[in-house]
Scaffold this active site. Structure first.
Site, PDB file in Angstrom:
ATOM      1  N   CYS A  19       0.556  -0.944  -0.211  1.00 34.33           N
ATOM      2  CA  CYS A  19       0.238   0.262  -0.120  1.00 34.33           C
ATOM      3  C   CYS A  19       0.854   1.014  -0.028  1.00 34.33           C
ATOM      4  CB  CYS A  19      -1.286   0.079   1.308  1.00 34.33           C
ATOM      5  SG  CYS A  19      -2.362   1.372   1.282  1.00 34.33           S
ATOM      6  N   ASP A  70     -10.593  -4.046  -4.545  1.00 37.48           N
ATOM      7  CA  ASP A  70      -9.779  -2.676  -3.605  1.00 37.48           C
ATOM      8  C   ASP A  70     -10.695  -1.850  -3.647  1.00 37.48           C
ATOM      9  OD1 ASP A  70      -8.308  -1.169  -2.006  1.00 37.48           O
ATOM     10  OD2 ASP A  70      -6.067  -2.308  -2.873  1.00 37.48           O
ATOM     11  N   HIS A  97      -8.767  -5.026  -0.650  1.00 40.88           N
ATOM     12  CA  HIS A  97      -7.165  -4.493  -0.300  1.00 40.88           C
ATOM     13  C   HIS A  97      -6.594  -5.053   0.668  1.00 40.88           C
ATOM     14  CE1 HIS A  97      -4.247  -1.295  -0.047  1.00 40.88           C
ATOM     15  NE2 HIS A  97      -4.059  -1.067   1.304  1.00 40.88           N
TER      16      HIS A  97
END
Length: 363
Positions: free
Chosen positions: A154, A308, A337
């Site tokens: 991320c 996501d 995610h």
């Protein structure tokens, strides 16, 4: 007539069995819900490790190898500053770290703690020009190897990519990014929340110093306002299932332990990335230097989550398009995610893909 009677008896027997099963599950739900009220916090992050270095918000750990022979190139994982690293090490069988160790990788991880008030002014510059280079040097010293593979998750992937664009002659041999944001114009809800006409980021940061964890968590929750309710419904439906309850409670703990953010980092992210989309527009400056993703030439793998809601695929895809690497690959896998890294699909799809990509590049 006999066959009709037999059919009715079978149907009645099937209905009886289903009713009995539902009654048993209802009893288990009641017992489990009472257990959960007094249950202790689930244990996570149990893979043995050594803390190599700690200062303020930064913590560098080394996971102890579990096989006699390990790949030459160590792997340094960079977490997002908002999240604890144990999402990659939830429990035996649900641990990406454990999987990588069993496959022979030498795994290090940059984890984060809540920033102190003295760290309120930390910026992206501090992460990519100080924290990451410092940890790479320590990994080199500890492993005895010059080359390092960098894996960022991320915002950790974003920081890793920015680092690499500014250190093209450095020791990073391979770059792996997971659900990494680049085109922030595609994060529409986040951008609307950060709109400069309605949100005075300077006034906010000057007032709080360190951005509270509750504020950060609320920003994620607003992306899917029904997600917590839906999760609780699924929990109720599966309270009879010990494995489901265990997994739910570990994920709930991780979400609840979202970290505060340094005000300087939050201000810079809001203004430069969300409002100006500077990383995508190639106008972002770090330490006075322009960040150009095209300068990245090392082998690159970017793992994108198909569903996501935090970093949508269209936000992540420009990374592979922009980098100058000849050896580069984007893989889009089913999952969200978090489940792309820690869910059942991760175990079946993402983990083996990561292993197959790394093995020939870690020698």
């Amino acid at each position: 007539m006999a066959s009709q009677s037999t059919g009715k008896q079978s149907a009645n027997l099937g209905l009886t069995e289903r009713l009995q099963l539902e009654v048993e599950r209802a009893v288990q739900r009641g017992l489990k819900s009472m257990e959960m009220l007094g249950a202790s916090t689930p244990s996570v992050g149990r893979t043995p490790k050594t803390v190599l270095h700690r200062r303020g918000t930064l913590e560098l750990v080394h996971y102890r190898p579990v096989v006699d022979e390990v790949y030459r190139v160590p792997l340094l994982v960079v977490m997002a500053p908002t999240n604890k690293g144990y999402i990659l090490d939830l429990a035996p069988g649900q641990s990406l770290v454990g999987f990588l160790l069993e496959r022979g990788y030498d795994v290090y991880l940059i984890d984060w703690n809540a920033p102190t008030d003295d760290e309120r002014d930390l910026k992206i510059d501090d992460y990519v020009l100080d924290f990451i280079p410092d940890c790479i040097r320590r990994v080199q010293q500890d492993s005895g190897e010059h080359d390092v593979t960098l894996l960022g998750y991320c915002a950790g992937g974003m920081l890793s990519a920015i680092y690499q664009s500014l250190h093209v002659d450095g020791p990073v041999k391979n770059l792996v990014c997971m659900t990494t944001p680049v085109d922030f114009s595609k994060m529409e809800l986040f951008r609307s929340l950060a709109d400069e006409q309605s949100f005075d980021v300077d006034r906010f940061v000057d007032g709080v110093g360190v951005v509270p964890a509750d504020f950060v968590l609320a920003g994620f929750d607003v992306l899917r306002p029904a997600s917590r309710i839906a999760g609780q419904v699924r929990l109720w439906d599966n309270l009879w299932n010990d494995q489901f309850v265990k997994g739910y409670r570990m994920m709930e703990r991780w979400g609840n332990e979202t970290l505060p953010l340094p005000g300087g980092y939050f201000r810079q992210t809001t203004r430069e990335l969300l409002q100006k989309n500077a990383l995508y527009e190639s106008t972002l400056r770090i330490g006075g230097r322009l960040v150009d993703l095209g300068k990245i030439t090392v082998p690159l793998l970017h793992i994108v989550a198909q569903y996501d809601h935090i970093v949508p695929p269209e936000c992540a895809r420009p990374l592979v398009e922009r980098v100058g690497s000849l050896d580069k690959e984007e893989v889009v896998l089913p999952g969200g995610h978090v489940s792309i890294a820690a869910g059942a699909n991760a175990v079946k799809r993402m983990w083996p893909k990561l292993d197959s990509w790394l093995e020939g590049r870690s020698i």
